[in-house]
Design a protein around this motif. Structure first.
Motif, PDB file in Angstrom:
ATOM      1  N   TYR A   1       0.827  -1.196   0.000  1.00 21.35           N
ATOM      2  CA  TYR A   1       0.000   0.000   0.000  1.00 21.35           C
ATOM      3  C   TYR A   1       0.867   1.254   0.000  1.00 21.35           C
ATOM      4  CZ  TYR A   1       1.276   0.532   4.917  1.00 21.35           C
ATOM      5  OH  TYR A   1       1.997   0.699   6.090  1.00 21.35           O
ATOM      6  N   THR A   2       0.222   2.391  -0.267  1.00 27.49           N
ATOM      7  CA  THR A   2       0.899   3.668  -0.130  1.00 27.49           C
ATOM      8  C   THR A   2      -0.028   4.666   0.555  1.00 27.49           C
ATOM      9  OG1 THR A   2       2.041   5.482  -1.262  1.00 27.49           O
ATOM     10  CG2 THR A   2       0.178   4.495  -2.431  1.00 27.49           C
ATOM     11  N   THR A   3       0.550   5.501   1.390  1.00 30.13           N
ATOM     12  CA  THR A   3      -0.175   6.619   1.994  1.00 30.13           C
ATOM     13  C   THR A   3       0.286   7.939   1.363  1.00 30.13           C
ATOM     14  OG1 THR A   3       1.483   6.750   3.765  1.00 30.13           O
ATOM     15  CG2 THR A   3      -0.492   5.427   4.192  1.00 30.13           C
ATOM     16  N   SER A   4       1.090   7.835   0.310  1.00 26.09           N
ATOM     17  CA  SER A   4       1.678   9.013  -0.332  1.00 26.09           C
ATOM     18  C   SER A   4       1.230   9.113  -1.791  1.00 26.09           C
ATOM     19  CB  SER A   4       3.202   8.923  -0.261  1.00 26.09           C
ATOM     20  OG  SER A   4       3.808   9.849  -1.119  1.00 26.09           O
ATOM     21  N   SER A   5       0.885  10.291  -2.204  1.00 28.21           N
ATOM     22  CA  SER A   5       0.496  10.499  -3.613  1.00 28.21           C
ATOM     23  C   SER A   5       1.663  10.231  -4.552  1.00 28.21           C
ATOM     24  CB  SER A   5      -0.009  11.941  -3.806  1.00 28.21           C
ATOM     25  OG  SER A   5      -1.142  12.182  -3.009  1.00 28.21           O
ATOM     26  N   SER A   6       2.884  10.422  -4.067  1.00 28.33           N
ATOM     27  CA  SER A   6       4.059  10.255  -4.929  1.00 28.33           C
ATOM     28  C   SER A   6       4.273   8.805  -5.346  1.00 28.33           C
ATOM     29  CB  SER A   6       5.310  10.775  -4.213  1.00 28.33           C
ATOM     30  OG  SER A   6       5.547  10.061  -3.020  1.00 28.33           O
ATOM     31  N   SER A   7       3.743   7.842  -4.569  1.00 30.79           N
ATOM     32  CA  SER A   7       3.906   6.426  -4.921  1.00 30.79           C
ATOM     33  C   SER A   7       2.668   5.838  -5.610  1.00 30.79           C
ATOM     34  CB  SER A   7       4.221   5.602  -3.664  1.00 30.79           C
ATOM     35  OG  SER A   7       5.457   5.954  -3.126  1.00 30.79           O
ATOM     36  N   PHE A   8       1.645   6.656  -5.783  1.00 29.64           N
ATOM     37  CA  PHE A   8       0.398   6.148  -6.358  1.00 29.64           C
ATOM     38  C   PHE A   8       0.631   5.534  -7.737  1.00 29.64           C
ATOM     39  CE2 PHE A   8      -3.438   6.607  -8.922  1.00 29.64           C
ATOM     40  CZ  PHE A   8      -4.407   6.034  -8.104  1.00 29.64           C
ATOM     41  N   GLN A   9       1.387   6.222  -8.582  1.00 27.13           N
ATOM     42  CA  GLN A   9       1.595   5.731  -9.947  1.00 27.13           C
ATOM     43  C   GLN A   9       2.404   4.440  -9.970  1.00 27.13           C
ATOM     44  OE1 GLN A   9      -0.145   7.187 -12.301  1.00 27.13           O
ATOM     45  NE2 GLN A   9       0.478   5.590 -13.723  1.00 27.13           N
ATOM     46  N   LYS A  10       3.313   4.278  -8.984  1.00 29.07           N
ATOM     47  CA  LYS A  10       4.064   3.018  -8.899  1.00 29.07           C
ATOM     48  C   LYS A  10       3.124   1.838  -8.651  1.00 29.07           C
ATOM     49  CE  LYS A  10       8.213   5.109  -6.835  1.00 29.07           C
ATOM     50  NZ  LYS A  10       9.057   5.130  -5.604  1.00 29.07           N
ATOM     51  N   LEU A  11       2.121   2.050  -7.796  1.00 28.40           N
ATOM     52  CA  LEU A  11       1.161   0.979  -7.520  1.00 28.40           C
ATOM     53  C   LEU A  11       0.280   0.698  -8.730  1.00 28.40           C
ATOM     54  CD1 LEU A  11       0.051   1.667  -3.850  1.00 28.40           C
ATOM     55  CD2 LEU A  11       1.206  -0.341  -4.696  1.00 28.40           C
ATOM     56  N   VAL A  12      -0.062   1.732  -9.473  1.00 25.14           N
ATOM     57  CA  VAL A  12      -0.831   1.529 -10.712  1.00 25.14           C
ATOM     58  C   VAL A  12      -0.043   0.653 -11.681  1.00 25.14           C
ATOM     59  CG1 VAL A  12      -1.775   2.667 -12.753  1.00 25.14           C
ATOM     60  CG2 VAL A  12      -2.167   3.659 -10.490  1.00 25.14           C
TER      61      VAL A  12
END
Length: 508
Positions: free
Chosen positions: A130-141
């Motif tokens: 999971y991520t709680t940061s917007s900066s890692s959102f695209q990595k999870l996508v």
């Protein structure tokens, strides 16, 4: 906030009785020698013995006292954000093979638990990153898109059962967790009944090649054999310059009890600093394992701060009643993040290695046991080429090789010019530090009785200067990850020789 335990002890080792075995005191002859008493070595020896091979397992210390005894024990193919990276570096076929190998390992553990009726708290759990940061959102996508391309059973979700403000998460379904030592103790029992000779406190110094192989212990005892499987975390026999092809990281774990019910699942964040969460059954209670705080061995802030950071995170997440355990682990990462499992070099096809699991030893260690036993028995295995230690991928291997070894050079030079201004006598009880003895750099620890333990801080592997690890009370090498006790004994390789002890005189 609850206070941290003074003793560093993993829950796994504190909650199970381990059998003991003798030290090797004479020369013997077998078909296969397995070096290392962790999950890789035990699984390899177990599988070979069930096929009729005569096996000796040699352990430098006690069984299950290394990385296997200090794991978080997640049995999962979700090894951080790795599948998008593997797709780009290795292609679809190899990325899928890695997932299949991990799932085969999970299946092997499940079947073995059922076959031997092992009471080891094995249970299926979904695994979340999971991520709680917007900066890692695209990595999870991108990671979820890799799951879809590879046909991995999972989902992209916007919330998780833990009380965290997540932006997104990727879940991998039907993974598992267990008590690793309860599981492996049963395998040890089955091995010994099948004739495996196990020797503890038997460090190995060398392998001599001839008509047959000779494994030579530090006490000059010899074991003649046809095959050697080096499963000793860091290869004690480094025929392939493995010290320059991997780097060592430390991570930390707390075992805490909480007031609220645990919602289930295993968790890892995609951000830094790392945070890992899972539960474990402990004498009728639920113990929550909070892990993370990765850093290169011998580098970074004082190690007690990592435990304190995990304690703070646990208190943010749960209502903590008590911190029962704290421990740390050391893990090795290869140049391309894929483990090295197979023949150590092309020139020594009967000497095998298993290393570089990047913190995912339960699945990768089991894969190693399955693959090495197949190779030794001359059977085909679809994962042979994937894990071959002789592989080399220009991207990312070249880049990581130079990054890793430039970092080594930086710390080699920095340690040599670092001033040491404190004297051993200035230390408080329970304190360790770099000190000056007769104008030269040394390392000192003053124990609770006021006794000083002073050593030369030059690593016996390649001459880097060691740093004090206050959390585990060890001297750690920032170059290749060797670790030494307060009296200079080798705790972790690649170093083989102890540090020189320094006797103080009145003027020191």
């Amino acid at each position: 906030m609850s206070s941290l335990p003074s003793i560093v002890e993993p829950y796994w080792r504190d909650s199970v009785s381990l059998p003991s075995f003798p030290k090797l005191d004479g020369d013997i002859s077998v078909d296969v020698v397995v070096v290392g008493g962790g999950i890789s070595g035990i699984t390899t020896a177990y599988l070979l013995a069930t096929q009729g091979a005569r096996v000796a397992l040699l352990e430098a210390d006690r069984l299950l006292n290394g990385t296997t005894g200090h794991t978080t024990a997640k049995i999962t193919a979700q090894h951080d954000l790795v599948y998008d990276e593997f797709l780009n570096h290795f292609g679809k076929e190899k990325a899928r093979l890695y997932y299949d190998a991990c799932m085969d390992a999970l299946g092997f553990i499940r079947r073995t638990v059922e076959q031997h009726e092992i009471d080891c708290d094995f249970c299926e759990q979904d695994a979340y990153i999971y991520t709680t940061s917007s900066s890692s959102f695209q990595k999870l996508v991108k990671e979820w898109e890799a799951y879809e391309r590879l046909g991995i059973d999972g989902a992209f979700v916007e919330s998780i059962p833990l009380p965290l403000p997540v932006k997104a998460a990727v879940v991998m379904k039907r993974q598992a967790q267990f008590h690793p030592l309860k599981y492996l103790v049963k395998l040890v029992d089955a091995m010994t009944k099948a004739g495996v000779a196990i020797y503890e406190y038997t460090p190995v110094a060398d392998i001599e090649q001839g008509k047959r192989l000779s494994v030579v212990t530090r006490d000059k005892k010899r074991v003649e054999c046809d095959h050697v499987a080096v499963c000793s975390h860091f290869p004690f026999y480094d025929g392939g310059f493995y010290f320059s092809r991997m780097y060592a990281e430390r991570s930390y774990v707390l075992g805490v009890t909480i007031t609220e019910p645990y919602p289930g699942g295993m968790y890892l964040n995609a951000d830094n600093p790392k945070r890992s969460v899972r539960s474990a059954a402990a004498n009728g209670e639920t113990l929550i394992l909070i892990g993370g705080e990765n850093h290169k061995t011998g580098q970074g802030v004082p190690t007690m701060r990592h435990y304190e950071a995990l304690s703070s995170f646990a208190s943010q997440l749960f209502t903590v009643k008590d911190i029962r355990y704290r421990w740390s682990a050391q893990d090795l990462t290869t140049l391309d993040k894929m483990p090295y499992i197979g023949p150590m070099t092309a020139d020594a096809p009967n000497i095998y290695v298993a290393t570089g699991y990047r913190k995912w030893g339960m699945t990768n260690g089991t894969t190693a046991g399955m693959l090495l036993s197949d190779l030794i028995l001359g059977r085909d295995n679809q994962y042979r080429d994937l894990y071959s230690p002789s592989r080399f991928y220009a991207d990312p291997s070249v880049k990581q090789f130079f990054t890793t070894n430039l970092d080594v050079a930086k710390h080699l030079l920095a340690g040599k010019i670092e001033p040491a201004i404190r004297r051993p006598q200035d230390l408080a009880r329970g304190e360790g530090a770099v000190v000056s003895v007769n104008g030269k750099r040394a390392g000192a620890y003053k124990d609770e009785n006021g006794t000083l333990h002073v050593v030369d801080t030059t690593c016996t592997h390649m001459g880097c200067e060691l740093e004090w690890n206050s959390g585990d009370r060890t001297w750690d090498c920032p170059c290749h990850g060797s670790r030494f006790s307060i009296d200079g004994d080798v705790v972790e390789g690649p170093a083989k020789q102890p540090l020189t002890r320094i006797e103080l005189d009145e003027s020191s």
